[in-house]
Write a protein that holds these residues in place. Structure first.
Motif, PDB file in Angstrom:
ATOM      1  N   ASN A  43       7.843   2.614  -1.928  1.00 31.88           N
ATOM      2  CA  ASN A  43       7.949   1.496  -2.866  1.00 31.88           C
ATOM      3  C   ASN A  43       7.118   0.282  -2.459  1.00 31.88           C
ATOM      4  OD1 ASN A  43       9.788   2.996  -4.373  1.00 31.88           O
ATOM      5  ND2 ASN A  43      11.523   2.198  -3.239  1.00 31.88           N
ATOM      6  N   ILE A  44       6.346   0.423  -1.393  1.00 32.43           N
ATOM      7  CA  ILE A  44       5.532  -0.694  -0.905  1.00 32.43           C
ATOM      8  C   ILE A  44       4.073  -0.435  -1.278  1.00 32.43           C
ATOM      9  CG2 ILE A  44       4.816  -2.057   1.107  1.00 32.43           C
ATOM     10  CD1 ILE A  44       7.288  -0.907   2.575  1.00 32.43           C
ATOM     11  N   PRO A  45       3.461  -1.310  -2.047  1.00 32.09           N
ATOM     12  CA  PRO A  45       2.036  -1.138  -2.342  1.00 32.09           C
ATOM     13  C   PRO A  45       1.216  -1.253  -1.047  1.00 32.09           C
ATOM     14  CG  PRO A  45       3.027  -2.820  -3.766  1.00 32.09           C
ATOM     15  CD  PRO A  45       4.033  -2.472  -2.729  1.00 32.09           C
ATOM     16  N   GLU A  46       0.184  -0.435  -0.922  1.00 35.91           N
ATOM     17  CA  GLU A  46      -0.638  -0.426   0.301  1.00 35.91           C
ATOM     18  C   GLU A  46      -1.164  -1.813   0.654  1.00 35.91           C
ATOM     19  OE1 GLU A  46      -3.692   2.523  -0.103  1.00 35.91           O
ATOM     20  OE2 GLU A  46      -2.216   4.097  -0.465  1.00 35.91           O
ATOM     21  N   ILE A  47      -1.462  -2.604  -0.341  1.00 35.70           N
ATOM     22  CA  ILE A  47      -2.002  -3.937  -0.104  1.00 35.70           C
ATOM     23  C   ILE A  47      -0.998  -4.839   0.635  1.00 35.70           C
ATOM     24  CG2 ILE A  47      -1.297  -4.985  -2.292  1.00 35.70           C
ATOM     25  CD1 ILE A  47      -4.212  -6.233  -2.263  1.00 35.70           C
ATOM     26  N   GLU A  48       0.281  -4.482   0.593  1.00 38.26           N
ATOM     27  CA  GLU A  48       1.324  -5.280   1.243  1.00 38.26           C
ATOM     28  C   GLU A  48       1.659  -4.796   2.655  1.00 38.26           C
ATOM     29  OE1 GLU A  48       4.773  -5.856  -1.215  1.00 38.26           O
ATOM     30  OE2 GLU A  48       3.533  -6.290  -2.976  1.00 38.26           O
ATOM     31  N   ASP A  50      -0.097  -4.776   5.590  1.00 36.21           N
ATOM     32  CA  ASP A  50      -0.438  -5.716   6.670  1.00 36.21           C
ATOM     33  C   ASP A  50       0.445  -6.963   6.663  1.00 36.21           C
ATOM     34  OD1 ASP A  50      -2.355  -3.873   7.323  1.00 36.21           O
ATOM     35  OD2 ASP A  50      -4.039  -5.276   7.228  1.00 36.21           O
ATOM     36  N   PRO A  51       0.607  -7.645   5.519  1.00 35.79           N
ATOM     37  CA  PRO A  51       1.468  -8.841   5.541  1.00 35.79           C
ATOM     38  C   PRO A  51       2.922  -8.533   5.932  1.00 35.79           C
ATOM     39  CG  PRO A  51       0.212  -8.747   3.494  1.00 35.79           C
ATOM     40  CD  PRO A  51      -0.034  -7.467   4.216  1.00 35.79           C
ATOM     41  N   LEU A  52       3.434  -7.383   5.494  1.00 39.00           N
ATOM     42  CA  LEU A  52       4.808  -7.027   5.821  1.00 39.00           C
ATOM     43  C   LEU A  52       4.942  -6.705   7.308  1.00 39.00           C
ATOM     44  CD1 LEU A  52       7.700  -6.564   4.947  1.00 39.00           C
ATOM     45  CD2 LEU A  52       7.054  -4.247   4.242  1.00 39.00           C
ATOM     46  N   ILE A  53       3.992  -5.959   7.852  1.00 34.80           N
ATOM     47  CA  ILE A  53       4.037  -5.643   9.287  1.00 34.80           C
ATOM     48  C   ILE A  53       3.968  -6.920  10.113  1.00 34.80           C
ATOM     49  CG2 ILE A  53       2.780  -4.553  11.197  1.00 34.80           C
ATOM     50  CD1 ILE A  53       2.074  -2.284   9.192  1.00 34.80           C
ATOM     51  N   LYS A  54       3.091  -7.846   9.720  1.00 38.32           N
ATOM     52  CA  LYS A  54       2.994  -9.110  10.447  1.00 38.32           C
ATOM     53  C   LYS A  54       4.303  -9.897  10.350  1.00 38.32           C
ATOM     54  CE  LYS A  54       0.514 -13.400  10.946  1.00 38.32           C
ATOM     55  NZ  LYS A  54      -0.532 -14.291  10.498  1.00 38.32           N
ATOM     56  N   LYS A  55       4.912  -9.887   9.179  1.00 44.75           N
ATOM     57  CA  LYS A  55       6.140 -10.645   8.975  1.00 44.75           C
ATOM     58  C   LYS A  55       7.284 -10.098   9.830  1.00 44.75           C
ATOM     59  CE  LYS A  55       8.908 -12.627   5.283  1.00 44.75           C
ATOM     60  NZ  LYS A  55       9.091 -12.715   3.836  1.00 44.75           N
ATOM     61  N   ILE A  56       7.436  -8.787   9.872  1.00 42.86           N
ATOM     62  CA  ILE A  56       8.582  -8.223  10.599  1.00 42.86           C
ATOM     63  C   ILE A  56       8.353  -8.138  12.102  1.00 42.86           C
ATOM     64  CG2 ILE A  56       9.513  -6.992   8.609  1.00 42.86           C
ATOM     65  CD1 ILE A  56       8.301  -4.415   9.690  1.00 42.86           C
ATOM     66  N   THR A  57       7.098  -8.004  12.542  1.00 43.70           N
ATOM     67  CA  THR A  57       6.840  -7.882  13.982  1.00 43.70           C
ATOM     68  C   THR A  57       6.399  -9.196  14.619  1.00 43.70           C
ATOM     69  OG1 THR A  57       4.490  -7.332  13.733  1.00 43.70           O
ATOM     70  CG2 THR A  57       6.078  -5.485  13.732  1.00 43.70           C
ATOM     71  N   GLU A  74     -10.333   4.433   7.918  1.00 43.52           N
ATOM     72  CA  GLU A  74      -9.384   3.525   7.262  1.00 43.52           C
ATOM     73  C   GLU A  74      -8.179   4.303   6.745  1.00 43.52           C
ATOM     74  OE1 GLU A  74      -9.304   0.166   7.270  1.00 43.52           O
ATOM     75  OE2 GLU A  74     -10.984   0.448   8.646  1.00 43.52           O
ATOM     76  N   GLU A  75      -8.407   5.533   6.322  1.00 40.79           N
ATOM     77  CA  GLU A  75      -7.308   6.363   5.824  1.00 40.79           C
ATOM     78  C   GLU A  75      -6.290   6.645   6.935  1.00 40.79           C
ATOM     79  OE1 GLU A  75      -5.232   7.905   2.827  1.00 40.79           O
ATOM     80  OE2 GLU A  75      -7.167   6.927   2.593  1.00 40.79           O
ATOM     81  N   ILE A  76      -6.766   6.934   8.141  1.00 36.89           N
ATOM     82  CA  ILE A  76      -5.869   7.184   9.274  1.00 36.89           C
ATOM     83  C   ILE A  76      -5.118   5.901   9.638  1.00 36.89           C
ATOM     84  CG2 ILE A  76      -5.772   7.723  11.747  1.00 36.89           C
ATOM     85  CD1 ILE A  76      -8.056   9.733  11.230  1.00 36.89           C
ATOM     86  N   LYS A  77      -5.810   4.769   9.653  1.00 33.91           N
ATOM     87  CA  LYS A  77      -5.159   3.496   9.965  1.00 33.91           C
ATOM     88  C   LYS A  77      -4.083   3.171   8.934  1.00 33.91           C
ATOM     89  CE  LYS A  77      -8.949   1.517  12.595  1.00 33.91           C
ATOM     90  NZ  LYS A  77      -9.926   0.463  12.750  1.00 33.91           N
ATOM     91  N   LYS A  78      -4.381   3.446   7.676  1.00 37.70           N
ATOM     92  CA  LYS A  78      -3.401   3.209   6.608  1.00 37.70           C
ATOM     93  C   LYS A  78      -2.172   4.095   6.820  1.00 37.70           C
ATOM     94  CE  LYS A  78      -4.371   4.791   2.619  1.00 37.70           C
ATOM     95  NZ  LYS A  78      -5.050   5.051   1.355  1.00 37.70           N
ATOM     96  N   GLU A  79      -2.399   5.349   7.222  1.00 40.72           N
ATOM     97  CA  GLU A  79      -1.292   6.268   7.476  1.00 40.72           C
ATOM     98  C   GLU A  79      -0.445   5.780   8.657  1.00 40.72           C
ATOM     99  OE1 GLU A  79       1.488   9.266   7.536  1.00 40.72           O
ATOM    100  OE2 GLU A  79       0.240   8.494   5.933  1.00 40.72           O
ATOM    101  N   ARG A  80      -1.069   5.235   9.685  1.00 41.09           N
ATOM    102  CA  ARG A  80      -0.326   4.693  10.837  1.00 41.09           C
ATOM    103  C   ARG A  80       0.574   3.528  10.402  1.00 41.09           C
ATOM    104  NH1 ARG A  80      -1.532   6.534  15.746  1.00 41.09           N
ATOM    105  NH2 ARG A  80      -3.500   7.581  16.144  1.00 41.09           N
ATOM    106  N   LYS A  81       0.056   2.683   9.529  1.00 43.20           N
ATOM    107  CA  LYS A  81       0.840   1.555   9.018  1.00 43.20           C
ATOM    108  C   LYS A  81       2.026   2.066   8.195  1.00 43.20           C
ATOM    109  CE  LYS A  81      -3.252  -1.350   8.852  1.00 43.20           C
ATOM    110  NZ  LYS A  81      -4.231  -2.015   7.973  1.00 43.20           N
ATOM    111  N   ARG A  82       1.761   3.039   7.351  1.00 43.39           N
ATOM    112  CA  ARG A  82       2.815   3.616   6.527  1.00 43.39           C
ATOM    113  C   ARG A  82       3.887   4.245   7.418  1.00 43.39           C
ATOM    114  NH1 ARG A  82       5.209   7.571   5.170  1.00 43.39           N
ATOM    115  NH2 ARG A  82       4.013   9.008   6.405  1.00 43.39           N
ATOM    116  N   GLN A  83       3.439   4.960   8.447  1.00 42.01           N
ATOM    117  CA  GLN A  83       4.336   5.607   9.396  1.00 42.01           C
ATOM    118  C   GLN A  83       5.217   4.566  10.108  1.00 42.01           C
ATOM    119  OE1 GLN A  83       1.934   8.613  11.393  1.00 42.01           O
ATOM    120  NE2 GLN A  83       3.213   8.310  13.201  1.00 42.01           N
ATOM    121  N   PHE A  84       4.579   3.466  10.527  1.00 42.10           N
ATOM    122  CA  PHE A  84       5.323   2.400  11.202  1.00 42.10           C
ATOM    123  C   PHE A  84       6.388   1.821  10.271  1.00 42.10           C
ATOM    124  CE2 PHE A  84       5.989  -2.129  11.879  1.00 42.10           C
ATOM    125  CZ  PHE A  84       6.565  -2.091  13.134  1.00 42.10           C
ATOM    126  N   LEU A  85       6.023   1.512   9.045  1.00 39.10           N
ATOM    127  CA  LEU A  85       6.972   0.922   8.098  1.00 39.10           C
ATOM    128  C   LEU A  85       8.124   1.882   7.793  1.00 39.10           C
ATOM    129  CD1 LEU A  85       4.448  -0.879   5.750  1.00 39.10           C
ATOM    130  CD2 LEU A  85       6.123  -1.982   7.262  1.00 39.10           C
TER     131      LEU A  85
END
Length: 182
Positions: A43-48, A50-57, A74-85
């Motif tokens: 439910n989180i748009p990809e564009i959000e 980075d800001p969400l990760i920064k806010k919570i961490t 960039e696709e792998i980095k995006k997947e890492r962010k998704r995985q973290f969230l």
């Protein structure tokens, strides 16, 4: 129980565990560090991300260990962010009542234990009062994080299982564990 504050635990454990796809590791962070709940990652748009990760961490996303590998697409980095969230949403919670662990342990103590601590002239309103108590109890000038944790564990062991606040925390954990099994 891990030594260190919320920032240390995020940096040294949660970030790595999210990328290792660890399961059965649950984190309760300081209640006074709560920022916001993380919704289901779908439910989180990809564009959000980075800001969400920064806010919570409270860390810049580009400074995170897994974000610095320039060989990744960039696709792998995006997947890492998704995985973290997704990991954060499933395995990270905050202590109830806005308490820090230090405050929570103190609040759960019996009146007798609280009186003992106060009689030692330790200011329980200070964030670092367990360090001060450890200096007195261990008779050392500069206790390590592990030594402070030992003193906290000694007092945790004294908390009555009938304590209503403790029962409330246990109920939160039970519900969380049930939800995480889904």
């Amino acid at each position: 129980v891990l030594p260190g504050g919320a920032e240390t635990i995020i940096k040294n454990y949660i970030l790595a565990d999210s990328q290792a796809r660890r399961k059965k590791c649950f984190y309760f962070l300081d209640g006074d560090k709560f920022v916001e709940c993380v919704p289901a990652v779908e439910n989180i748009p990809e564009i959000e991300y980075d800001p969400l990760i920064k806010k919570i961490t409270r860390f810049e996303v580009n400074n995170l260990p897994w974000a610095q590998n320039s060989n990744e697409t960039e696709e792998i980095k995006k997947e890492r962010k998704r995985q973290f969230l997704a990991f954060w949403q499933k395995y990270v919670r905050f202590l109830p009542g806005g308490f820090s662990p230090d405050q929570l342990i103190y609040e759960l103590l019996s009146n007798e234990d609280k009186e003992e601590i106060i009689s030692l002239e330790v200011d329980v309103t200070q964030r670092k009062f367990w360090g001060e108590l450890s200096k007195i109890k261990l008779k050392i000038p500069d206790p390590t994080g592990s030594e402070i944790l030992t003193i906290q564990k000694l007092y945790l062991a004294k908390i009555s299982p009938d304590n209503e606040s403790l029962k409330n925390i246990i109920e939160h954990i039970r519900i969380w564990l049930e939800q995480s099994r889904r």
